[in-house]
Design an enzyme around this catalytic site. Structure first.
Site, mmCIF file in Angstrom:
data_model
loop_
_atom_site.group_PDB
_atom_site.id
_atom_site.type_symbol
_atom_site.label_atom_id
_atom_site.label_comp_id
_atom_site.label_asym_id
_atom_site.label_seq_id
_atom_site.Cartn_x
_atom_site.Cartn_y
_atom_site.Cartn_z
ATOM 1 N N HIS B 41 38.490 31.708 49.714
ATOM 2 C CA HIS B 41 38.994 32.034 47.683
ATOM 3 C C HIS B 41 39.593 33.530 48.637
ATOM 4 O O HIS B 41 40.715 33.394 48.445
ATOM 5 C CB HIS B 41 37.756 31.790 46.965
ATOM 6 C CG HIS B 41 38.505 32.715 46.000
ATOM 7 N ND1 HIS B 41 39.383 32.416 45.134
ATOM 8 C CD2 HIS B 41 39.000 33.941 45.858
ATOM 9 C CE1 HIS B 41 39.459 33.842 43.979
ATOM 10 N NE2 HIS B 41 39.537 34.179 44.481
ATOM 11 N N TYR B 44 41.612 31.874 53.044
ATOM 12 C CA TYR B 44 42.644 30.831 52.924
ATOM 13 C C TYR B 44 42.672 30.374 54.152
ATOM 14 O O TYR B 44 43.647 30.006 54.711
ATOM 15 C CB TYR B 44 44.527 32.087 52.784
ATOM 16 C CG TYR B 44 43.861 32.155 51.780
ATOM 17 C CD1 TYR B 44 43.584 33.612 51.699
ATOM 18 C CD2 TYR B 44 45.212 31.934 51.077
ATOM 19 C CE1 TYR B 44 44.075 34.626 49.764
ATOM 20 C CE2 TYR B 44 45.839 32.265 49.460
ATOM 21 C CZ TYR B 44 44.693 33.589 48.985
ATOM 22 O OH TYR B 44 45.120 34.062 47.828
ATOM 23 N N HIS B 87 42.563 31.792 37.684
ATOM 24 C CA HIS B 87 40.740 32.337 37.471
ATOM 25 C C HIS B 87 40.207 31.137 36.613
ATOM 26 O O HIS B 87 39.496 31.196 35.731
ATOM 27 C CB HIS B 87 40.622 33.056 36.789
ATOM 28 C CG HIS B 87 40.101 34.383 36.972
ATOM 29 N ND1 HIS B 87 38.990 35.195 36.495
ATOM 30 C CD2 HIS B 87 39.142 35.178 37.999
ATOM 31 C CE1 HIS B 87 38.445 36.178 36.866
ATOM 32 N NE2 HIS B 87 38.539 35.693 38.411
ATOM 33 N N ASP B 109 45.824 44.427 40.722
ATOM 34 C CA ASP B 109 46.434 43.983 41.676
ATOM 35 C C ASP B 109 48.291 45.084 41.669
ATOM 36 O O ASP B 109 47.944 45.284 42.759
ATOM 37 C CB ASP B 109 46.486 42.446 42.796
ATOM 38 C CG ASP B 109 45.330 42.047 43.118
ATOM 39 O OD1 ASP B 109 44.659 42.247 43.598
ATOM 40 O OD2 ASP B 109 45.192 41.191 42.093
ATOM 41 N N GLN B 233 31.866 37.137 36.222
ATOM 42 C CA GLN B 233 32.074 38.667 35.784
ATOM 43 C C GLN B 233 32.239 38.916 34.203
ATOM 44 O O GLN B 233 32.637 37.820 33.842
ATOM 45 C CB GLN B 233 32.883 39.151 36.577
ATOM 46 C CG GLN B 233 32.800 38.800 37.946
ATOM 47 C CD GLN B 233 33.779 37.514 38.225
ATOM 48 O OE1 GLN B 233 34.338 36.962 37.432
ATOM 49 N NE2 GLN B 233 34.400 37.771 39.298
ATOM 50 N N GLU B 304 30.675 41.866 42.473
ATOM 51 C CA GLU B 304 32.391 41.258 42.288
ATOM 52 C C GLU B 304 31.524 42.576 40.725
ATOM 53 O O GLU B 304 32.657 42.260 39.939
ATOM 54 C CB GLU B 304 32.833 39.994 41.671
ATOM 55 C CG GLU B 304 32.499 39.790 43.109
ATOM 56 C CD GLU B 304 33.297 37.586 43.503
ATOM 57 O OE1 GLU B 304 33.445 37.615 42.502
ATOM 58 O OE2 GLU B 304 33.017 37.372 44.342
ATOM 59 N N SER B 305 31.330 43.432 40.432
ATOM 60 C CA SER B 305 31.866 43.698 39.377
ATOM 61 C C SER B 305 32.735 44.259 38.995
ATOM 62 O O SER B 305 33.394 44.688 39.661
ATOM 63 C CB SER B 305 30.791 45.881 39.001
ATOM 64 O OG SER B 305 29.164 44.440 39.269
ATOM 65 N N GLN B 306 33.395 44.240 37.780
ATOM 66 C CA GLN B 306 34.633 44.557 37.742
ATOM 67 C C GLN B 306 35.157 45.980 37.615
ATOM 68 O O GLN B 306 34.396 47.417 37.242
ATOM 69 C CB GLN B 306 35.126 44.047 36.458
ATOM 70 C CG GLN B 306 34.944 42.336 36.691
ATOM 71 C CD GLN B 306 35.834 41.824 37.444
ATOM 72 O OE1 GLN B 306 36.947 41.599 36.814
ATOM 73 N NE2 GLN B 306 35.611 41.272 38.320
ATOM 74 N N ASN B 525 48.388 32.207 45.692
ATOM 75 C CA ASN B 525 47.781 32.433 45.033
ATOM 76 C C ASN B 525 47.286 30.653 45.493
ATOM 77 O O ASN B 525 48.298 30.190 45.455
ATOM 78 C CB ASN B 525 47.232 32.808 44.432
ATOM 79 C CG ASN B 525 45.249 32.751 43.879
ATOM 80 O OD1 ASN B 525 45.275 31.902 42.979
ATOM 81 N ND2 ASN B 525 44.640 32.830 44.811
#
Lengths: 232, 727
Positions: B41, B44, B87, B109, B233, B304-306, B525
């Site tokens: 992920h 790559y 996702h 992003d 998350q 990976e808390s948002q 992606n």
């Protein structure tokens, strides 16, 4: 006439209202941070749509404790004008500046679409440029717009002409089918007793330019601006 | 450590590489960081060499792949940033939060580049709609996208939605976001200047999403997937909205030098990538990270808390940075500083718990995976579709197609999204592309997402070329010139040679088509491991195309705009039903070859459409795709609430005439007095021009084949979707 567009954390239609007032209508307008309490320089405050405080707990439930809301009560008593749109309407209900409450839409879904609205009272500062029975085409975008009030309140609203807008068919007929959220009596917008506080679920700022598909929302903005000039 | 690296998803040879890089065994914190950063992920590692062939440059590209988003110059001092991401796995495990945090991630992003997010689009793929699980996933994903996107005030203006059995267990949830920025506000995710402060902004860090990238996104699904729920998350859109405002204010006031969001792999990724891009090092102190609960260093670096951002600022600006964040009610803490050298040092109450070269975290391993042409390709391509028994009643076929899951109305979906906030959406959802005006200019941008995975399954190279052509055609039909594209490549496990073949062929198709049309690929992606119980989804490359409309009055929608207009088909219809909706819905088959694509002809059709719009002759335009001409006619009539009467093409069997999905076709309307000029324009480019009939009345009449009232067609399309979601 000077407008103030109140910004709560989580408001998201403040820039849209500001843009329409300043760039489309050429009005004088400022943003008013929710922490401000000195709002005397404004003639009309706009409580915009969005998700103040994330709508956590209940839409408007936290925003009503903002300092600016304290000042708002005195502001209304001075006969100045307040319009609450969508989340702003929810805040006004929570603050007790307008009667009733909002429930979840009957579908339980968020719904964003154009609706038709029947103008029920054309003798208010907000609607005097229109005529009773006129049909407006303006979008809604909400998940909790199912207006509720007990019978006594409803009767009082009805008797005093304070129901300003109802969801209707394109023909103007008020039907169950035309009701997008289940609100009692198809109510989409109401005023306080003095008609200087107006709350509505539809977004007039989204129907203020030809390029977006409707200019019917201008009726509300122009009415209040004309009223302030002493006309209507 | 041996058991641990396996558990974390690293291979033995990768572990050995880490030991070689460090010159020693890694400790647990370091291993945790490598495991997430070297996951498929984040790294790559299987796709990098293949993606290198994509064309990424053009004079107006300000930022190509490798940053948080691609950025193009649209003139007048303005730029547009955009990217698409997947996702999929989180949404399969927890549809609401999975989809919601997908929106949150891609939106970050975009504003990380200094752009204000102005729109999202969501391409979705689900399994058989008759299954309860599909309905559960669909309603959860749509509600999650709505819940997050509506709250942050970014309109969701488009996307697409298809159902295929291959997505039963593994749905696809892709999200594209577009932002707009004054060129001078463009900022990159880069750390620079030793001694500068590293500031962590936003939410507290918790245990949510520990190892999301390595555990969820980089492994296929099996019966243990439910246990992975803690790796999903949880989104907090209210904080995201505050982050957007705070970050844009920080940039407008010139307070920060670099900005990076925390997504997959959390702090490990944000710190190492910004340091690696800037050719510097970084030192951070984990005890300063605001925590939601008691956590170990190992967890803090990979959480990976948002809704968290990392900013780099000069020391004398730090106070002001914190002040701006405070105003927006956000935490902002200096967690470390930029240092010299290729070193990422992590401390925990004064003790050094990790010390690795950030460039090795950010670059990762590279694999050249074996690829082998899967046997099914030739088998399906050889299928004999010429001896099919076609039904006689074309009206009935049309109704079955219109009410089929892939072709019925999408209103139920897009009405749950606020698609109007920000006052830019001048062509609403339901048309070929969403069109967003740019306030203060006469310009607009058109955006479309496309990807017919059935075509790609049948022919990965051709299918992907078609996806690019169709995305461009959609944008063109809206009146825009295609400028640049982003993509999300959803495939099965790259470790399987048959899947990797699909991937390589698809990327080759993407590269060739993009090069031909001169449309640079500015971001993208890759999502691998979209498999469950050993079966992969169809190879699903999704193309997100952005086009520019120089003059807002040139925008077009698919709706027939009035009565008495000529209805014209640009482009040729061929005897092509391989991979079509007709074949699937009526004959229950997925077989044959996708429609052919002649890139030169495609270009010519698009050129005629754009020119016809600019001259004011073409008043509406609709790309022909799934369901062919008949379905397109219905869509144009329903959207315009006006009927039409059209003739048959006697030279073709009605099934091909009405339902073939031949490429490079656009259905347009023009005033009768402009038809001759439009015909000449088409002829000058060698484009087939066929006058089908006229708009008018309240019925759609396809001479001798089918006749319906437009209201009835609308009702059928709407009711079909409601039936589908209600089961």
């Amino acid at each position: 006439m000077r407008f103030g567009v109140v910004v709560f954390p989580g408001s998201n239609c403040e820039a849209d209202c500001y843009y329409v007032l300043r760039d489309v209508l050429g009005a004088e307008v400022d943003y008013v941070w929710h922490g401000e309490s000195d709002i005397d320089r404004y003639d009309c405050l706009v409580l915009p749509g969005g998700f103040s405080y994330g709508d956590y707990l209940r839409p408007g439930a936290i925003a009503r404790f903002s300092p600016v809301m304290e000042s708002l009560k005195g502001f209304a008593e001075k006969g100045k004008f307040i319009i609450g749109i969508c989340n702003g309407f929810q805040v006004l209900l929570e603050a007790g500046l307008l009667p009733g409450a909002m429930l979840w839409n009957e579908s339980l879904h968020f719904v964003c679409r154009y609706v038709h609205l029947r103008l029920e009272n054309d003798r208010t500062p907000w609607t005097h440029l229109g005529s009773e029975g006129q049909v407006l085409r303006i979008p809604i975008a909400h998940q909790q717009g199912n207006y509720y009030a007990d019978e006594k309140t409803l009767r009082a609203l009805e008797d005093s002409g304070r129901i300003i807008l109802r969801y209707c068919e394109p023909s103007g007929e008020v039907t169950r089918r035309a009701n997008p959220n289940g609100s009692v009596g198809n109510i989409a917008g109401i005023c306080d007793e003095d008609f200087n506080v107006f709350g509505l679920m539809p977004h007039p700022e989204r129907a203020s330019e030809e390029v977006l598909g409707s200019t019917d929302g201008l009726l509300i903005w122009r009415s209040i601006m004309e009223h302030a000039r002493g006309n209507g | 450590m041996a058991e641990l690296y396996e558990e974390l998803g690293l291979t033995e040879s990768e572990y050995k590489d880490i030991v070689r890089i460090l010159g020693r065994e890694p400790n647990k914190v370091e291993l945790g960081m490598y495991s997430v950063m070297w996951s498929e992920h984040c790294s790559y590692k299987s796709s990098k060499t293949v993606l290198a062939q994509l064309p990424t440059r053009a004079s107006y590209v300000l930022q190509g792949p490798g940053e948080n988003a691609g950025v193009i110059d649209i003139g007048g001092g303005l730029a547009v940033a955009f990217k698409m991401e997947s996702h999929n796995h989180p949404s399969a495990v927890e549809p609401y939060q999975g989809a919601a945090t997908g929106v949150g991630g891609i939106v970050r992003d975009i504003f990380t580049m200094g752009a204000r997010p102005i729109a999202c689009l969501d391409p979705l793929r689900f399994g058989n709609p008759e299954k309860r699980r599909t309905r559960y996933l669909l309603s959860g994903v749509v509600a999650g996208i709505a819940g997050y996107g509506n709250c942050i005030g970014v309109p969701t203006v488009g996307g697409d939605l298809y159902f295929e059995d291959c997505y039963d267990e593994n749905p696809l949830v892709n999200v594209m976001c577009i932002g707009i920025l004054p060129k001078e506000r463009l900022i990159r995710g880069v750390a620079k200047g030793a001694g500068n402060a590293v500031v962590l902004i936003g939410n507290r860090t918790g245990r949510d999403g520990i190892g999301g990238a390595s555990i969820l996104a980089s492994q296929e699904f099996d019966e243990r997937s439910e246990e992975k729920r803690p790796s999903v998350q949880v989104g907090d859109p209210f904080t995201e909205k505050l982050l957007i405002e705070a970050c844009l204010e920080l940039l407008d006031r010139g307070l920060i030098l670099g900005l990076q969001d925390l997504g997959a792999a959390g702090l490990s990724c944000a710190c190492s990538e910004t340091a690696a891009r800037g050719g510097v090092g970084m030192r951070i102190h984990l005890e300063r990270v605001p925590l939601r609960e008691d956590m170990e260093p190992f967890e803090i670096v990979i959480s990976e808390s948002q809704e968290r951002m990392l900013a780099v600022a000069e020391p004398d600006k730090v106070e002001e940075v914190i002040g701006v964040c405070k105003k927006w009610g956000l935490n902002a803490v200096v967690i470390g500083e930029v240092i010299e050298g290729d070193r990422f040092e992590v401390y925990w109450y004064g003790e050094k718990v990790a010390d690795v070269p950030p460039s090795t975290l950010a670059s990762g391993p590279v694999y050249d995976r074996p690829a082998e042409r899967p046997a099914y390709l030739d088998m399906l391509a050889r299928a004999d579709l010429t001896s099919l028994q076609h039904p006689r009643d074309m009206g009935e076929v049309l109704v079955r197609l219109l009410t089929s899951p892939n072709l019925c109305s999408r209103r139920w979906v897009y009405e749950q999204y606020d698609h109007m906030v920000q006052l830019n959406t001048v062509v609403l959802p339901g048309s070929d592309a969403a069109v967003l005006r740019i306030k203060g200019t006469s310009k607009a941008i058109a955006v479309s997402c496309d990807g017919n995975s059935r075509y790609v399954y049948l022919d990965p190279y051709l299918g992907t070329q078609i996806a690019v052509a169709e995305a461009a055609r959609n944008v063109v039909a809206s009146g825009a010139v295609p400028m640049a594209l982003t993509n999300c490549l959803n495939f099965g496990s790259p470790e399987r040679p048959d899947i990797f073949y699909q991937f390589k062929e698809a990327v080759r198709g993407l590269a060739d088509a993009a090069r031909f049309f001169e449309i640079p690929v500015v971001s993208g992606n890759v999502s691998f491991y979209n498999e469950s119980f050993g079966t992969a989804v169809y190879p699903t490359p999704i193309i997100g195309m952005v086009g520019l409309i120089g003059n807002l009055s040139h925008r077009r929608s698919l709706a027939f705009p009035g009565e008495g207009l000529g209805v014209v088909l640009l482009g040729e219809t061929k005897e092509e039903i391989g991979g079509s909706e007709y074949l699937k819905v009526i004959h229950g088959r997925v077989a044959g070859s996708p429609p052919t694509l002649d890139l030169e002809k495609e270009k010519a059709v698009q050129a005629v459409c754009i020119e016809g719009i600019r001259r004011g002759w073409i008043l509406s335009a609709h790309d022909l795709s799934e369901g062919g001409l008949a379905v397109a006619l219905v869509e144009c009539c329903c959207a315009g609430e006006v009927g039409a009467e059209v003739m048959q093409d006697e030279s073709l069997h009605p099934v091909y005439w009405l339902f073939a999905e031949s490429q490079s076709r656009i259905l347009v309307t023009a005033k009768l007095e402009d038809l001759e000029e439009l015909r000449e324009l088409a002829a000058s480019r060698g484009v087939s021009f066929r006058l089908l009939g006229k708009t008018g009345g309240d019925r759609l009449v396809i001479e001798g084949l089918a006749e319906f009232s437009v209201a009835e067609l609308s009702r059928l399309r709407e009711e079909a979707f409601l039936k589908l979601v209600e089961g």
